[in-house]
Design a protein around this motif. Sequence first.
Motif, PDB file in Angstrom:
ATOM      1  N   LEU A   1       0.838  -1.197   0.000  1.00 54.79           N
ATOM      2  CA  LEU A   1       0.000   0.000   0.000  1.00 54.79           C
ATOM      3  C   LEU A   1       0.873   1.247   0.000  1.00 54.79           C
ATOM      4  O   LEU A   1       1.828   1.340   0.760  1.00 54.79           O
ATOM      5  CB  LEU A   1      -0.924   0.017   1.214  1.00 54.79           C
ATOM      6  N   PRO A   2       0.568   2.229  -0.846  1.00 52.65           N
ATOM      7  CA  PRO A   2       1.357   3.459  -0.878  1.00 52.65           C
ATOM      8  C   PRO A   2       1.163   4.259   0.414  1.00 52.65           C
ATOM      9  O   PRO A   2       0.232   3.993   1.179  1.00 52.65           O
ATOM     10  CB  PRO A   2       0.793   4.209  -2.085  1.00 52.65           C
ATOM     11  N   PRO A   3       2.008   5.251   0.653  1.00 54.76           N
ATOM     12  CA  PRO A   3       1.832   6.093   1.835  1.00 54.76           C
ATOM     13  C   PRO A   3       0.434   6.725   1.839  1.00 54.76           C
ATOM     14  O   PRO A   3      -0.099   7.088   0.796  1.00 54.76           O
ATOM     15  CB  PRO A   3       2.911   7.165   1.687  1.00 54.76           C
ATOM     16  N   ASP A   4      -0.144   6.804   3.010  1.00 53.59           N
ATOM     17  CA  ASP A   4      -1.464   7.416   3.200  1.00 53.59           C
ATOM     18  C   ASP A   4      -1.337   8.347   4.405  1.00 53.59           C
ATOM     19  O   ASP A   4      -1.445   7.906   5.547  1.00 53.59           O
ATOM     20  CB  ASP A   4      -2.514   6.337   3.439  1.00 53.59           C
ATOM     21  N   ILE A   5      -1.053   9.613   4.150  1.00 61.55           N
ATOM     22  CA  ILE A   5      -0.763  10.575   5.217  1.00 61.55           C
ATOM     23  C   ILE A   5      -2.041  11.281   5.651  1.00 61.55           C
ATOM     24  O   ILE A   5      -2.731  11.902   4.841  1.00 61.55           O
ATOM     25  CB  ILE A   5       0.266  11.626   4.755  1.00 61.55           C
ATOM     26  N   VAL A   6      -2.346  11.180   6.933  1.00 60.41           N
ATOM     27  CA  VAL A   6      -3.486  11.862   7.537  1.00 60.41           C
ATOM     28  C   VAL A   6      -2.927  12.833   8.568  1.00 60.41           C
ATOM     29  O   VAL A   6      -2.077  12.470   9.377  1.00 60.41           O
ATOM     30  CB  VAL A   6      -4.444  10.856   8.214  1.00 60.41           C
ATOM     31  N   VAL A   7      -3.399  14.078   8.537  1.00 59.64           N
ATOM     32  CA  VAL A   7      -2.876  15.106   9.432  1.00 59.64           C
ATOM     33  C   VAL A   7      -3.958  15.520  10.418  1.00 59.64           C
ATOM     34  O   VAL A   7      -5.096  15.807  10.029  1.00 59.64           O
ATOM     35  CB  VAL A   7      -2.383  16.333   8.633  1.00 59.64           C
ATOM     36  N   GLU A   8      -3.590  15.547  11.690  1.00 61.36           N
ATOM     37  CA  GLU A   8      -4.502  15.981  12.755  1.00 61.36           C
ATOM     38  C   GLU A   8      -3.868  17.121  13.533  1.00 61.36           C
ATOM     39  O   GLU A   8      -2.672  17.080  13.841  1.00 61.36           O
ATOM     40  CB  GLU A   8      -4.809  14.824  13.708  1.00 61.36           C
ATOM     41  N   ILE A   9      -4.665  18.111  13.866  1.00 57.79           N
ATOM     42  CA  ILE A   9      -4.192  19.235  14.679  1.00 57.79           C
ATOM     43  C   ILE A   9      -4.140  18.785  16.132  1.00 57.79           C
ATOM     44  O   ILE A   9      -5.113  18.237  16.656  1.00 57.79           O
ATOM     45  CB  ILE A   9      -5.112  20.456  14.516  1.00 57.79           C
ATOM     46  N   VAL A  10      -2.997  19.009  16.768  1.00 58.96           N
ATOM     47  CA  VAL A  10      -2.812  18.623  18.166  1.00 58.96           C
ATOM     48  C   VAL A  10      -3.154  19.792  19.085  1.00 58.96           C
ATOM     49  O   VAL A  10      -3.879  19.642  20.063  1.00 58.96           O
ATOM     50  CB  VAL A  10      -1.366  18.145  18.417  1.00 58.96           C
ATOM     51  N   GLU A  11      -2.639  20.988  18.737  1.00 55.03           N
ATOM     52  CA  GLU A  11      -2.941  22.180  19.542  1.00 55.03           C
ATOM     53  C   GLU A  11      -2.594  23.441  18.772  1.00 55.03           C
ATOM     54  O   GLU A  11      -1.807  23.416  17.822  1.00 55.03           O
ATOM     55  CB  GLU A  11      -2.217  22.142  20.889  1.00 55.03           C
ATOM     56  N   ILE A  12      -3.189  24.518  19.213  1.00 55.16           N
ATOM     57  CA  ILE A  12      -2.898  25.846  18.665  1.00 55.16           C
ATOM     58  C   ILE A  12      -2.466  26.706  19.841  1.00 55.16           C
ATOM     59  O   ILE A  12      -3.164  26.770  20.860  1.00 55.16           O
ATOM     60  CB  ILE A  12      -4.143  26.456  17.984  1.00 55.16           C
TER      61      ILE A  12
END
Length: 140
Positions: free
Chosen positions: A51-62
């Motif tokens: 499976l190719p890379p599957d990048i998911v981005v989540e915000i941790v804090e601001i």
Amino acid sequence: MPGRNHHAEHHKYAADRRPPLWERVVAALSVLMVAGLLAYLFHQVIAGDGLPPDIVVEIVEIRDSGEDWLVVFEARNRGGETASGVSISGELSRFGIVVESSQVTLDYVPARSSRRGGLFFRRNPEEASLAVFASGYAEP
């Protein structure tokens, strides 16, 4: 014959020093488990799951960082291959118009692993619509 008895006594002494059967069984099972684990890891490194890379981005804090605002994120690779040079982009928009953008490049994100990073903005991200996403990568 003194030599023969000495040999028999030496053999008996050596047999008495052998570990008990249960210790030998546990040692054999341990060797098999380690060999199996190494074979599995070697297979994953060589073949992966395809499976190719599957990048998911989540915000941790601001957080307010003085003159700027810092958006801390976690990029998780759910795919089976490592991604290098992973570009993470962030956009602040108001009424559907992008008013500010920021970008950072992560050296790599291994398969089924994650890395943290941060994006700086001049405007307060909490006062606009914030989108953070992976925008590209390279094969290592």
